[in-house]
Design an enzyme around this catalytic site. Structure first.
Site: not given
Ligand code: FAD
Length: 604
Positions: A121, A235, A237, A251, A254, A310, A376, A411
């Site tokens: 990556f 970021q 992407h 998306l 990568e 990125r 992103h 990132r």
């Molecule tokens: P999230 O997974 O966004 O979860 C947030 C949680 O908070 C959810 O359950 C939501 O319901 C809850 N929530 C939000 N607001 C509230 C509220 N007010 N009240 C109650 N609940 C709430 N990163 C990598 O390292 N590798 C990858 O291959 C990669 N691929 C990606 C592909 C895509 C298409 C995208 C968009 C991102 C990718 N990323 C990747 C980035 C990564 O997926 C995210 O940064 C990461 O999943 C965020 O995780 P999190 O647990 O912080 O939040």
């Protein structure tokens, strides 16, 4: 007085993505009364969309890999603005977290001799991303969710939190929100709260983010008095779909470039060779031949420029498009079809194959994809203590994308999933230790609950007012056009003026219908957070008068060494709730100890 349900816990975790689930597993495992709250269904958090993999220096493909190299790649990718302690813990602990996932049932792709396979990556010196095809997030969530369910953690799903609650001493002591299915209000008291609410891309028009990413956690932390850092570092992407318009921004992993895909402009030129910054020149191939040799054997050449971090690739694409060398719909061409067999592409990139076939009618095994930058990821976020995840306001712990510091100004791909696991666990530990040491039951301020509920329900009392969809669209237009990938001081000032107007109009939103599953009302309750986060990003972008990582100023095109020494910190000194006065200023970043500094010397 408002009516609401009441629940009492030791630790509540707001957010059930990778970070929230991992934090909940930790808190429950330590014997605390734990609740997991999420506004979507359990298992549907944005993490599920993650494609390419989880970065961890396990050395399964290249035995030279180790935590020091991963640490250095992460810091350099972040343009040295990272919290070094977070980057260190992350690099050291990520392999254990991946092995733990495997022990809990995650089925990673394998090397021929049966170890976890790792892929290349951008910005990672070695093949480092453990993955499950291009559906890694799904496997990560599935595994953590099963673990959480087996531990009998209480889950409140489709429950949206509106505000954090404090007690008379200012300690964070719970949260208030509503059930999306019924619209009924609900309050939680808790000795410690973990915020794991993810990102905030939904304020931009073209974004890879899911509907949940409205920045609720960033805003709620600010309103509760916490510090946020480096919010300008967003970021973009480099490769989102640009066509058809209905899915613009979605998306393209990568992993396509990691598996051999190359970027070409409308003239067919592999233009990334023209955009290699001095910082990366020594380790980047000079010619197509050398870059292609590297794909076959990493010791036979240097890395292709398509795998630069990125921010570098996104800016290059932006320049090509602006110089009229873009593709038919305003992107550039990402070509893997001419470089890998159809069988290889379908096996390694099954989601990409289906995504393009079903949404754009493009067969990526025989045609190039049209791609361009898409909003992103938020590098900026709530300021935390690296070891415990503690925010600057007592009782609040933060993990995942809503936390700041780990990724500096940019990132590296794959470093988010590992961040969620490492710091989800640490925030769960930090919150558990804090809650265990907090005597008595917390007493959240009932006035705060009443205020939050009154504010949330106010749109139903207006018969004539603003339409939340109209406001959201105007907000996205503002952020896309004035606070996008390339910024200027004049445009940022204009954005701030427009945000003032939108904030005033948002206080006059009117909603019809009932509270049950009312999407207009849900959006109305998202707007205060989206407007707050947009303001934080814009203020930071205005004040960081340099270009660094995800933040590019056309009027200050170079990095400024003075800005490398500071975080831009934002806070509302009096808490102050929605619309309070935000203070912003530089504060020195943590000094890196000599043994880590030495990793950046020439012979490493
Ligand atoms: P999230 O997974 O966004 O979860 C947030 C949680 O908070 C959810 O359950 C939501 O319901 C809850 N929530 C939000 N607001 C509230 C509220 N007010 N009240 C109650 N609940 C709430 N990163 C990598 O390292 N590798 C990858 O291959 C990669 N691929 C990606 C592909 C895509 C298409 C995208 C968009 C991102 C990718 N990323 C990747 C980035 C990564 O997926 C995210 O940064 C990461 O999943 C965020 O995780 P999190 O647990 O912080 O939040």
């Amino acid at each position: 007085m408002a009516e609401y349900q009441w629940h009492d816990y030791d630790v509540i975790i707001i957010g059930a993505g990778g970070a929230g689930l991992r934090a909940a597993i930790e808190a429950k495992g330590r014997g605390l009364r734990t609740a997991l709250i999420c506004k979507s269904l359990l298992g549907k958090a944005h993490t599920v969309m993650a494609e390419g993999g989880v970065a961890a220096a396990m050395g399964n493909v290249h035995s030279d890999d180790n935590w020091q190299v991963h640490f250095r790649d992460t810091m350099r990718g972040g343009k040295m603005l990272n919290n070094w302690r977070m980057a260190q813990l992350h690099a050291q602990e990520a392999p254990d977290r991946v092995h733990e996932l495997e022990a809990w049932g995650a089925l990673f792709d394998r090397t021929e001799d049966g170890r976890i396979l790792q892929r290349d990556f951008g910005g990672h010196r070695f093949a480092r991303l453990a993955h499950v095809g291009d559906r890694t997030g799904l496997e990560l969530i599935r595994t953590l969710q099963q673990r959480a369910v087996s531990m009998d953690i209480d889950v409140f799903m489709e429950c949206k939190i509106l505000r954090l609650l404090t007690d008379a001493e200012g300690l964070v002591s719970g949260a208030v929100g509503y059930w999306r299915p019924s619209g009924e209000m609900v309050a939680f008291s808790a000795k410690a709260v973990v915020l794991a609410t993810g990102g905030a891309g939904k304020s931009w028009k073209y974004t890879s983010n899911s509907w949940e990413c409205t920045g609720d956690g960033h805003a709620m932390a600010l309103w509760a008095g916490a510090d946020l850092i480096d919010m300008e570092c967003v970021q973009f992407h480099p490769t989102g779909m640009v066509w058809p318009l209905s899915v613009r921004g979605l998306l393209v992993t990568e992993g396509v470039r990691g598996d051999g895909g190359v970027l070409r402009n409308s003239e067919g030129r592999r233009f990334m060779f023209d955009y290699v910054a001095d910082m990366f020149r020594a380790e980047t191939a000079d010619t197509e031949e050398e870059a292609d040799r590297w794909y076959e054997d990493h010791s036979a050449g240097r890395r292709p420029p398509e795998l630069l971090p990125r921010d570098e690739v996104a800016r290059a694409i932006n320049t090509e498009v602006k110089s009229d060398r873009g593709s038919a719909h305003g992107g550039v061409l990402l070509d893997i079809a001419s470089r890998r067999s159809a069988e290889y592409i379908r096996r390694r990139l099954p989601s990409m194959y289906h995504q393009f076939m079903e949404l754009a009618g493009v067969d990526i095994t025989s045609e190039a994809m049209e791609v361009g930058p898409t909003c992103h990821y938020f590098m900026g976020g709530v300021r935390v203590d690296a070891d415990t995840g503690a925010a600057t306001v007592p009782g609040l712990f933060v993990a995942g994308e809503v936390a700041g510091g780990m990724h500096g100004a940019n990132r590296l791909g794959g470093n988010s999933l590992s961040d969620l696991l490492v710091f989800g666990r640490r925030a769960g530990m930090g919150a558990s230790d804090y809650a265990s040491g907090r005597p008595g039951a917390p007493v959240p301020d009932r006035g705060e609950i009443d205020d939050a509920i009154t504010e949330a329900l106010a749109p139903f009392d207006r018969t004539d007012g603003e339409n939340p969809y109209q406001l959201h669209e105007e907000l996205q237009d503002t952020m896309q056009s004035l606070v996008g990938i390339i910024r200027t001081g004049e445009e940022l000032e204009r954005a701030l003026e427009q945000l003032d107007v939108l904030r005033d109009r948002a206080s006059n939103v009117a909603i019809g219908g009932g509270r049950s599953y009312n999407p207009g009302w849900n959006l109305a309750t998202d707007l205060p957070a989206m407007l707050t986060v947009s303001r934080l990003v814009t203020l930071g972008a205005r004040d960081r008068k340099e270009s660094r990582g995800g933040h590019t100023r056309e009027d200050f095109p170079s990095p400024d060494p003075e800005f490398a020494k500071v975080n831009l910190v934002q806070r509302q000194p009096s808490g102050g709730g929605v619309g309070g006065d935000i203070k912003i200023g530089p504060e020195p970043i943590l000094e890196m100890p000599p043994e880590l500094k030495s990793l950046f010397e020439e012979n490493h």
